[in-house]
Design a protein around this motif. Structure first.
Motif, short mmCIF file in Angstrom:
data_model
loop_
_atom_site.label_atom_id
_atom_site.label_comp_id
_atom_site.label_asym_id
_atom_site.label_seq_id
_atom_site.Cartn_x
_atom_site.Cartn_y
_atom_site.Cartn_z
N PHE A 119 0.79 -1.22 0.00
CA PHE A 119 0.00 0.00 0.00
C PHE A 119 0.83 1.28 0.00
CE2 PHE A 119 -2.68 -3.24 2.16
CZ PHE A 119 -3.55 -3.44 1.09
N GLN A 120 1.88 1.34 0.80
CA GLN A 120 2.68 2.56 0.81
C GLN A 120 3.38 2.76 -0.53
OE1 GLN A 120 2.99 5.08 3.38
NE2 GLN A 120 3.67 6.01 1.46
N GLN A 121 3.95 1.71 -1.07
CA GLN A 121 4.60 1.82 -2.37
C GLN A 121 3.58 2.20 -3.43
OE1 GLN A 121 6.56 -1.74 -3.75
NE2 GLN A 121 7.49 -0.71 -5.52
N ALA A 122 2.38 1.63 -3.34
CA ALA A 122 1.32 1.96 -4.30
C ALA A 122 1.00 3.45 -4.25
CB ALA A 122 0.07 1.14 -4.01
N PHE A 123 0.84 3.97 -3.04
CA PHE A 123 0.52 5.39 -2.91
C PHE A 123 1.61 6.25 -3.54
CE2 PHE A 123 0.80 9.44 -0.71
CZ PHE A 123 -0.51 9.90 -0.82
N ASP A 124 2.87 5.91 -3.27
CA ASP A 124 3.98 6.69 -3.80
C ASP A 124 4.03 6.63 -5.33
OD1 ASP A 124 4.65 7.24 -1.18
OD2 ASP A 124 6.20 5.69 -1.07
N VAL A 125 3.82 5.44 -5.89
CA VAL A 125 3.84 5.30 -7.35
C VAL A 125 2.68 6.06 -7.98
CG1 VAL A 125 3.53 3.65 -9.24
CG2 VAL A 125 5.10 3.12 -7.36
N LEU A 126 1.50 5.95 -7.38
CA LEU A 126 0.33 6.64 -7.94
C LEU A 126 0.49 8.15 -7.89
CD1 LEU A 126 -2.42 4.32 -6.45
CD2 LEU A 126 -1.92 4.62 -8.89
N SER A 127 1.25 8.65 -6.93
CA SER A 127 1.49 10.09 -6.86
C SER A 127 2.25 10.58 -8.09
CB SER A 127 2.27 10.43 -5.58
OG SER A 127 1.52 10.12 -4.44
N ARG A 128 2.98 9.69 -8.72
CA ARG A 128 3.72 10.06 -9.93
C ARG A 128 2.90 9.84 -11.20
NH1 ARG A 128 7.96 5.76 -9.28
NH2 ARG A 128 8.52 6.37 -11.41
N ALA A 129 1.71 9.24 -11.06
CA ALA A 129 0.90 8.91 -12.23
C ALA A 129 0.00 10.05 -12.67
CB ALA A 129 0.05 7.67 -11.94
N ALA A 146 -5.54 3.11 -0.77
CA ALA A 146 -4.24 2.72 -0.22
C ALA A 146 -4.04 3.30 1.18
CB ALA A 146 -3.12 3.16 -1.16
N LEU A 147 -4.39 4.57 1.33
CA LEU A 147 -4.26 5.22 2.64
C LEU A 147 -5.17 4.56 3.67
CD1 LEU A 147 -4.09 8.91 1.43
CD2 LEU A 147 -2.24 7.66 2.57
N ALA A 156 -7.16 9.64 3.82
CA ALA A 156 -7.82 8.98 2.69
C ALA A 156 -9.05 9.75 2.26
CB ALA A 156 -8.19 7.55 3.07
N ARG A 157 -9.83 10.22 3.23
CA ARG A 157 -11.08 10.91 2.90
C ARG A 157 -10.83 12.24 2.22
NH1 ARG A 157 -13.17 8.87 8.74
NH2 ARG A 157 -13.14 6.68 8.12
N ARG A 158 -9.69 12.84 2.46
CA ARG A 158 -9.36 14.07 1.73
C ARG A 158 -9.14 13.77 0.25
NH1 ARG A 158 -6.60 15.33 6.65
NH2 ARG A 158 -4.55 14.67 5.86
N TYR A 159 -8.58 12.60 -0.04
CA TYR A 159 -8.39 12.20 -1.44
C TYR A 159 -9.73 11.90 -2.10
CZ TYR A 159 -3.33 12.26 -1.41
OH TYR A 159 -2.03 12.68 -1.38
N TYR A 160 -10.63 11.23 -1.38
CA TYR A 160 -11.96 10.99 -1.94
C TYR A 160 -12.68 12.31 -2.19
CZ TYR A 160 -11.16 6.24 -0.14
OH TYR A 160 -10.64 5.01 0.13
N LEU A 177 -15.45 5.67 -0.21
CA LEU A 177 -15.57 6.52 0.97
C LEU A 177 -16.42 5.83 2.04
CD1 LEU A 177 -15.26 9.21 2.48
CD2 LEU A 177 -17.18 10.10 1.12
N GLY A 178 -17.50 5.20 1.61
CA GLY A 178 -18.33 4.47 2.57
C GLY A 178 -17.56 3.38 3.28
N LEU A 179 -16.77 2.63 2.54
CA LEU A 179 -15.98 1.56 3.15
C LEU A 179 -14.90 2.12 4.07
CD1 LEU A 179 -15.69 -0.99 0.22
CD2 LEU A 179 -17.24 -1.03 2.17
N SER A 180 -14.44 3.34 3.77
CA SER A 180 -13.49 3.98 4.67
C SER A 180 -14.11 4.18 6.05
CB SER A 180 -13.07 5.34 4.08
OG SER A 180 -12.19 6.03 4.95
N TYR A 181 -15.38 4.58 6.07
CA TYR A 181 -16.05 4.75 7.37
C TYR A 181 -16.29 3.41 8.05
CZ TYR A 181 -16.78 9.71 6.52
OH TYR A 181 -16.57 11.04 6.32
#
Length: 272
Positions: A119-129, A146-147, A156-160, A177-181
């Protein structure tokens, strides 16, 4: 065991289903890779509906020219669709090394990493996408998932929220977002958000199943069964809800104050 296999359609893995697959606007289909079907006898047409065949078709093209970014992208997507998560990560990783600025490959790599639990690597890679001046709402939503898996729910909710500014009331983002809650045990809020997704008129199977699950987690089993019957045969819907009742009756049920909702067994996240 039979009940558990039936429940799998209701309790899809957040981290594994491609799930989380970019929260992002709907399942990745092979049409995203190949375009329109031209002939039923065409191997590409067959790959549209058969993930294993897709792996063969696009794998052959990739091996013929592994430096071709389009071939790598198609093969990586096919591997993800077939559930071959580690292989998809390997293909995308090699492709992004060869093409470090290719945003489509970076997006595919990030999604594959989410599928694989990195997940952390995914977040970092997606930031470059994508970039702040040209954000992609689908990638924002996947970054949120990922967050969430890292336990960073507020972030995470700020990204949603950012994704929803681009595509207001997009059901796939609302579903994530619902699943985040749910993951932070705020089931009433999760239901509120999932009902917004459900009411959009564009909700798909996963949104309805997630709503049914959240309703069931609150003990309203009859209502949950009614919701999931929209997508499942009546007997299967009843079996799923019956298994959910059994799960909630255990000491480690997710509604208990000292319990937790297992990340690897809850909800169908959107990562396309």
């Amino acid at each position: 065991m039979r009940q558990q296999s039936r429940l799998a359609r209701l309790l899809a893995s957040v981290a594994m289903a491609a799930s989380f697959t970019a929260g992002l606007g709907g399942c990745q289909t092979m049409s995203d890779i190949t375009g329109s079907i031209t002939s039923k006898s065409d191997p590409v047409a067959t790959a549209e509906t058969d993930p294993r065949r897709a792996v063969d078709v696009y794998g052959e093209r990739y091996r013929a020219n592994p430096k071709d970014p389009d071939a790598a992208l198609a093969y990586g997507k096919a591997l993800r669709s077939a559930g071959q998560r580690a292989q998809a990560v390997a293909v995308f990783e090699q492709a992004t090394i060869a093409h470090p600025s290719n945003k489509a490959l970076l997006a595919g790599f990030g999604r594959a990493l989410v599928d694989n639990g990195n997940f952390q690597q995914a977040f970092d890679v997606l930031s470059r996408a994508h970039s702040p001046d040209n954000p992609d709402w689908r990638i924002l939503s996947v970054q949120g998932t990922a967050l969430d898996q890292l336990g960073r729910h507020d972030e995470a909710r700020r990204y949603y929220a950012s994704a929803l500014k681009i595509v207001p009331e997009e059901p796939s983002v609302l579903s994530n977002l619902g699943l985040s809650y749910v993951l932070s045990k705020d089931l009433p809020k999760a239901e509120e958000v999932l009902r917004r997704a459900y009411a959009s008129g564009r909700a798909d199977t996963r949104v309805r199943q997630n709503l049914g699950l959240v309703v069931g987690l609150q003990g309203r089993f009859g209502e949950a069964e009614t919701i999931v019957k929209a997508d499942l045969p009546a007997d299967e819907a009843a079996a799923n809800v019956g298994y959910l009742k059994e799960m909630l009756s255990r000491k480690d049920n997710p509604r208990a104050g000292n319990g937790s909702i297992p990340v690897a067994s809850f909800g169908d996240r959107r990562t396309e």
